[in-house]
Design a protein around this motif. Structure first.
Motif, PDB file in Angstrom:
ATOM      1  N   TRP A 159      34.379  45.063   5.901  1.00  0.00           N
ATOM      2  CA  TRP A 159      35.585  45.751   6.406  1.00  0.00           C
ATOM      3  C   TRP A 159      35.991  46.873   5.460  1.00  0.00           C
ATOM      4  N   ILE A 160      35.977  46.612   4.172  1.00  0.00           N
ATOM      5  CA  ILE A 160      36.325  47.672   3.210  1.00  0.00           C
ATOM      6  C   ILE A 160      35.315  48.812   3.335  1.00  0.00           C
ATOM      7  N   ASP A 161      34.036  48.438   3.378  1.00  0.00           N
ATOM      8  CA  ASP A 161      32.962  49.418   3.461  1.00  0.00           C
ATOM      9  C   ASP A 161      33.155  50.358   4.643  1.00  0.00           C
ATOM     10  N   LYS A 162      33.424  49.774   5.811  1.00  0.00           N
ATOM     11  CA  LYS A 162      33.492  50.579   7.030  1.00  0.00           C
ATOM     12  C   LYS A 162      34.928  50.941   7.409  1.00  0.00           C
ATOM     13  N   GLY A 163      35.819  49.989   7.250  1.00  0.00           N
ATOM     14  CA  GLY A 163      37.188  50.186   7.726  1.00  0.00           C
ATOM     15  C   GLY A 163      38.058  50.958   6.753  1.00  0.00           C
ATOM     16  N   LEU A 164      37.540  51.172   5.543  1.00  0.00           N
ATOM     17  CA  LEU A 164      38.347  51.869   4.543  1.00  0.00           C
ATOM     18  C   LEU A 164      37.588  53.071   3.981  1.00  0.00           C
ATOM     19  N   GLY A 165      36.365  52.829   3.491  1.00  0.00           N
ATOM     20  CA  GLY A 165      35.642  53.878   2.781  1.00  0.00           C
ATOM     21  C   GLY A 165      34.881  54.841   3.674  1.00  0.00           C
ATOM     22  N   MET A 166      34.272  54.309   4.735  1.00  0.00           N
ATOM     23  CA  MET A 166      33.325  55.090   5.520  1.00  0.00           C
ATOM     24  C   MET A 166      33.939  56.353   6.118  1.00  0.00           C
ATOM     25  N   ILE A 167      35.159  56.240   6.648  1.00  0.00           N
ATOM     26  CA  ILE A 167      35.723  57.388   7.346  1.00  0.00           C
ATOM     27  C   ILE A 167      36.383  58.362   6.380  1.00  0.00           C
ATOM     28  N   SER A 168      37.317  57.871   5.556  1.00  0.00           N
ATOM     29  CA  SER A 168      37.977  58.835   4.674  1.00  0.00           C
ATOM     30  C   SER A 168      37.009  59.354   3.621  1.00  0.00           C
ATOM     31  N   SER A 176      22.351  43.908  28.643  1.00  0.00           N
ATOM     32  CA  SER A 176      23.385  43.884  27.598  1.00  0.00           C
ATOM     33  C   SER A 176      22.782  43.924  26.194  1.00  0.00           C
ATOM     34  N   ILE A 177      21.492  43.574  26.068  1.00  0.00           N
ATOM     35  CA  ILE A 177      20.874  43.565  24.737  1.00  0.00           C
ATOM     36  C   ILE A 177      20.703  44.985  24.175  1.00  0.00           C
ATOM     37  N   PRO A 178      19.969  45.863  24.888  1.00  0.00           N
ATOM     38  CA  PRO A 178      19.923  47.245  24.360  1.00  0.00           C
ATOM     39  C   PRO A 178      21.297  47.916  24.379  1.00  0.00           C
ATOM     40  N   TRP A 179      22.128  47.504  25.334  1.00  0.00           N
ATOM     41  CA  TRP A 179      23.447  48.131  25.438  1.00  0.00           C
ATOM     42  C   TRP A 179      24.264  47.878  24.168  1.00  0.00           C
ATOM     43  N   ALA A 180      24.135  46.675  23.624  1.00  0.00           N
ATOM     44  CA  ALA A 180      24.860  46.343  22.392  1.00  0.00           C
ATOM     45  C   ALA A 180      24.429  47.271  21.255  1.00  0.00           C
ATOM     46  N   VAL A 181      23.120  47.486  21.181  1.00  0.00           N
ATOM     47  CA  VAL A 181      22.612  48.403  20.152  1.00  0.00           C
ATOM     48  C   VAL A 181      23.156  49.803  20.396  1.00  0.00           C
ATOM     49  N   SER A 182      23.236  50.177  21.671  1.00  0.00           N
ATOM     50  CA  SER A 182      23.664  51.540  21.992  1.00  0.00           C
ATOM     51  C   SER A 182      25.103  51.800  21.578  1.00  0.00           C
ATOM     52  N   ILE A 183      25.979  50.805  21.697  1.00  0.00           N
ATOM     53  CA  ILE A 183      27.388  51.122  21.394  1.00  0.00           C
ATOM     54  C   ILE A 183      27.552  51.492  19.923  1.00  0.00           C
ATOM     55  N   HIS A 184      26.822  50.813  19.053  1.00  0.00           N
ATOM     56  CA  HIS A 184      27.006  51.161  17.649  1.00  0.00           C
ATOM     57  C   HIS A 184      26.197  52.379  17.245  1.00  0.00           C
ATOM     58  N   THR A 185      25.104  52.617  17.956  1.00  0.00           N
ATOM     59  CA  THR A 185      24.319  53.820  17.675  1.00  0.00           C
ATOM     60  C   THR A 185      25.122  55.053  18.056  1.00  0.00           C
ATOM     61  N   ARG A 216      22.384  51.533   9.407  1.00  0.00           N
ATOM     62  CA  ARG A 216      23.301  50.895   8.466  1.00  0.00           C
ATOM     63  C   ARG A 216      24.508  50.305   9.195  1.00  0.00           C
ATOM     64  N   PHE A 217      25.006  51.057  10.177  1.00  0.00           N
ATOM     65  CA  PHE A 217      26.119  50.551  10.993  1.00  0.00           C
ATOM     66  C   PHE A 217      25.710  49.241  11.664  1.00  0.00           C
ATOM     67  N   LEU A 218      24.500  49.214  12.220  1.00  0.00           N
ATOM     68  CA  LEU A 218      24.051  48.009  12.919  1.00  0.00           C
ATOM     69  C   LEU A 218      23.904  46.855  11.938  1.00  0.00           C
ATOM     70  N   ALA A 235      20.214  43.852   4.454  1.00  0.00           N
ATOM     71  CA  ALA A 235      19.760  45.110   5.058  1.00  0.00           C
ATOM     72  C   ALA A 235      20.804  46.197   4.846  1.00  0.00           C
ATOM     73  N   ASN A 236      22.063  45.817   5.018  1.00  0.00           N
ATOM     74  CA  ASN A 236      23.137  46.792   4.825  1.00  0.00           C
ATOM     75  C   ASN A 236      23.128  47.317   3.399  1.00  0.00           C
ATOM     76  N   LEU A 237      23.017  46.417   2.428  1.00  0.00           N
ATOM     77  CA  LEU A 237      22.991  46.838   1.027  1.00  0.00           C
ATOM     78  C   LEU A 237      21.755  47.694   0.754  1.00  0.00           C
ATOM     79  N   PHE A 238      20.636  47.307   1.348  1.00  0.00           N
ATOM     80  CA  PHE A 238      19.410  48.080   1.151  1.00  0.00           C
ATOM     81  C   PHE A 238      19.561  49.505   1.683  1.00  0.00           C
ATOM     82  N   PHE A 239      20.069  49.621   2.924  1.00  0.00           N
ATOM     83  CA  PHE A 239      20.278  50.958   3.493  1.00  0.00           C
ATOM     84  C   PHE A 239      21.230  51.767   2.621  1.00  0.00           C
ATOM     85  N   PHE A 240      22.255  51.081   2.127  1.00  0.00           N
ATOM     86  CA  PHE A 240      23.225  51.779   1.296  1.00  0.00           C
ATOM     87  C   PHE A 240      22.561  52.297   0.021  1.00  0.00           C
ATOM     88  N   LEU A 241      21.727  51.461  -0.585  1.00  0.00           N
ATOM     89  CA  LEU A 241      21.061  51.892  -1.815  1.00  0.00           C
ATOM     90  C   LEU A 241      20.070  53.037  -1.541  1.00  0.00           C
TER      91      LEU A 241
END
Lengths: 387, 270
Positions: free
Chosen positions: A325-334, A168-177, A200-202, A246-252
């Protein structure tokens, strides 16, 4: 163990009833969508994925974040997470269920869903997403349930559970990858066409999920008296802090590549999200709020005094949850769809029915989560000799 | 209902583990276009008549020098009326639900990233028709989870099976040319004069230009080519002696977003 979910206070039943009512309202609106078509949403020819797919993406992250508990607890025998790990696993179960529902409500022809199985197509990332999500749901139900059952009977979990836990450990990584691969392999979408999307998703997932779990643990303590432990929460809070960083770093990194290279098809989406493009700027205040919330949260979570104070911890976790949530649930897709491949700007704003259906799916997810957590707290109390 | 579908999905999920493993072995070996082959072979979309037109790879050259807004309108009307393309804008004033197979746009929108800064007035304002490029390496086919969209083995046309499409719109996200439309609602009320010889679609499926596969099967040229007054040339890109290849040998022609590696089969002489 299921019987634990059938005994509860009046508040418990009122809460379940409220969720059921919200779900029912969403379901009725969904029936309307089935009849009319996806035209009742705010999606358009240019922005063909909207709120539903964005929630799906966000929740895959919440589900994947269970690994932040499973890994330290099972792989490194980090005992502090003993009481909270099963909460993470069951949060993953409820989240994956919501993910699947969001995919279904997004389909134009949901009755044909099984075509994905009748005509399996390994070159489509959606095919793999279906496999990893179903597998992850299965793993977390089986593991969570068996370990809890063993705890109740005061025995060690079955031997065959161990390999599943490790799996389940690598599997968790796989679902978001794989979920990131849905987007980042598409040639004409400059916003998503980046190798840093999956990392960044992870990162944002490992921030949003544990932050939410900390909030949930406070709620559970308040209503059931079951405490997952201050030390567990503090460790989680540190995980959240560095994951947000990490998320902010990847974003930058992403911003640097797009803005320094000045390649329009990569830059224009960021321009649209943060400054508006050709007068279209519906998401601008949201995106800046998201950034502000995440930065504030990092500051609060890194300063020990602020992290150890429960009030600031609660606020910080809420900031992380809303910010990601805003980052991914609002901005990322549209954001990926605006401007469109012809470099025209057509904005997307979710419609009321779309939002109601979305809330309905969330209600069902929380209903499942409540039932699962009721079982957990019931068993834990029984083991502790209070039940 | 919701409940039974959820159970359904779960069972489906478990069974896919087995099905998926098997198909991996079969499906991963050939490339994406070969994987799409069986769908095309087992169920011919349009049955060829004896006088059908054949090619190894159909392609189109659009000479923008010979086009004006009126001709573009004629091409669009010919295509959309023959293929029962609904007019959601005209009927309901809803631009979000718009469906179009061929339409014209400005040079800068047809060729973003290739815009020339000091373009002549003619090119700056000239209408540029855009449509599905019937790419030789189509990303939409790669993305489709059901092979509802596929590249036809015999002539390279990228087609849609409207009955198999689940409406996930992955192909629309994958298409770098915005060539695909989704039926956000029942298209039939927005069709003025229904052509009984071509199927109407239902809500919830994706559609796009099919290079008039149904007309080629009966020996006719695509509708837009006929209506173009000679500005559009249609032929076999694999045949060095075809008119289209001669034209491409004589004139410098460009394609939309060639850097993406999709190998469009539609060329533009500007």
């Amino acid at each position: 163990m299921l019987e634990k979910a059938l005994k509860g206070s009046k508040t418990y039943w009122m809460w379940l009833l409220a969720l059921a009512v919200v779900f029912a309202v969403g379901f009725v609106v969904y029936l309307r969508q089935l009849e009319f078509g996806l035209g009742i949403t705010g999606m358009s020819r240019d922005v063909t994925w909207g709120f539903y797919i964005a929630q799906f993406t966000f929740l895959v992250g919440v589900a994947a974040s269970a690994v932040m508990l499973v890994l330290p607890y099972y792989l490194h025998d980090y005992k502090t997470f003993g009481k909270i790990t099963v909460l993470g696993e069951f949060l993953a179960v409820a989240s994956v269920l919501m993910c699947m529902l969001f995919i279904i409500v997004d389909l134009g022809q949901p009755m044909r869903l099984l075509n994905v199985i009748f005509y399996p197509t390994p070159n489509s990332m959606l095919f793999w997403d279906m496999i990893v999500l179903n597998g992850y749901l299965f793993l977390n139900i089986v593991i969570g349930w068996n370990v809890l059952d063993a705890e109740r009977n005061n025995t060690a979990p079955e031997k065959w559970i161990k390999p599943l836990i490790y799996l389940s450990i690598p599997w968790a990584v796989s679902i978001h990858t794989v979920t990131a691969f849905l987007y980042c392999g598409l040639p004409g979408r400059g916003f998503w066409l980046t190798a840093v999307l999956a990392p960044r998703f992870l990162a944002s997932a490992f921030a949003a999920g544990p932050a939410f779990l900390i909030l949930l643990s406070f709620i559970i303590r308040r209503f059931t008296g079951f405490d997952a432990g201050t030390r567990a929460r503090q460790t989680l809070a540190k995980i959240v802090a560095y994951a947000v960083l990490a998320n902010l770093f990847f974003f930058l990194c992403e911003v640097f590549v797009a803005v320094y290279s000045q390649i329009p098809e990569h830059m224009s989406h960021l321009q649209y999200l943060f400054f508006g493009l050709h007068g279209h700027d519906a998401l601008v205040p949201w995106m800046w709020s998201s950034m502000a919330l995440m930065v504030l949260a990092v500051i609060f979570l890194i300063i020990p005094a602020a992290r150890q104070n429960e009030t600031t911890l609660i606020f910080s976790c809420a900031f992380v949850f809303v910010g990601t949530w805003i980052d991914k649930g609002l901005g990322m897709i549209s954001g990926g769809f605006v401007p469109n491949p012809l470099h025209e700007v057509n904005e997307y704003i979710p419609s009321i029915p779309e939002i109601v259906i979305t809330i309905g799916v969330y209600a069902l997810g929380f209903l499942v989560l409540t039932l699962l957590y009721k079982v957990v707290t019931g068993v834990k109390k029984e083991v502790a000799g209070q039940g | 209902m919701e409940n039974s579908r959820r159970r359904f999905l779960k069972t489906a999920g478990f069974s896919i583990l087995g099905v998926g493993a098997g198909s991996m072995l079969i499906g991963l070996a050939p490339g994406p276009s070969e994987a799409a082959g069986p769908a095309a072979e087992t169920k011919p979309v349009f049955v060829d008549r004896p006088d059908a037109k054949h090619a190894r790879r159909w392609g189109m050259v659009i000479d923008t020098r010979g086009l004006d807004a009126r001709t573009c309108r004629k091409m669009e009307e010919a295509c959309h009326s023959i293929h029962n393309v609904p007019d959601h804008i005209g009927k309901f004033g809803n631009k979000n639900h718009e469906i179009k197979w061929i339409w014209d746009t400005e040079f800068k929108h047809a060729f973003p990233g290739q815009e020339a800064e000091f373009l002549s007035d003619r090119l700056e304002n000239a209408p540029v028709p855009v449509l599905c490029n019937h790419c030789d390496n189509p990303p939409c086919v790669r993305a489709c989870p059901t092979r509802a969209t596929f590249k036809r083995e015999k002539d390279g046309i990228v087609l849609m099976d409207f009955h198999r499409c689940i409406g996930c719109r992955f192909c629309m996200a994958a298409c770098p040319f915005g060539a695909r439309s989704f039926n956000f609602r029942d298209p039939r009320p927005a069709i003025e004069d229904e052509n009984p010889e071509f199927p109407t679609r239902m809500k919830g499926v994706v559609e796009k230009c099919n290079f008039c596969a149904e007309r080629l099967a009966v020996g006719k040229m695509p509708a837009c080519v006929e209506a173009s007054g000679g500005a559009l040339t249609f032929g076999d890109l694999n045949d060095p002696d075809s008119d289209i290849r001669k034209l491409l040998a004589d004139e410098y022609a460009i394609r939309r977003k060639p850097n993406l590696g999709t190998f469009p089969s539609v060329f533009y002489i500007v």
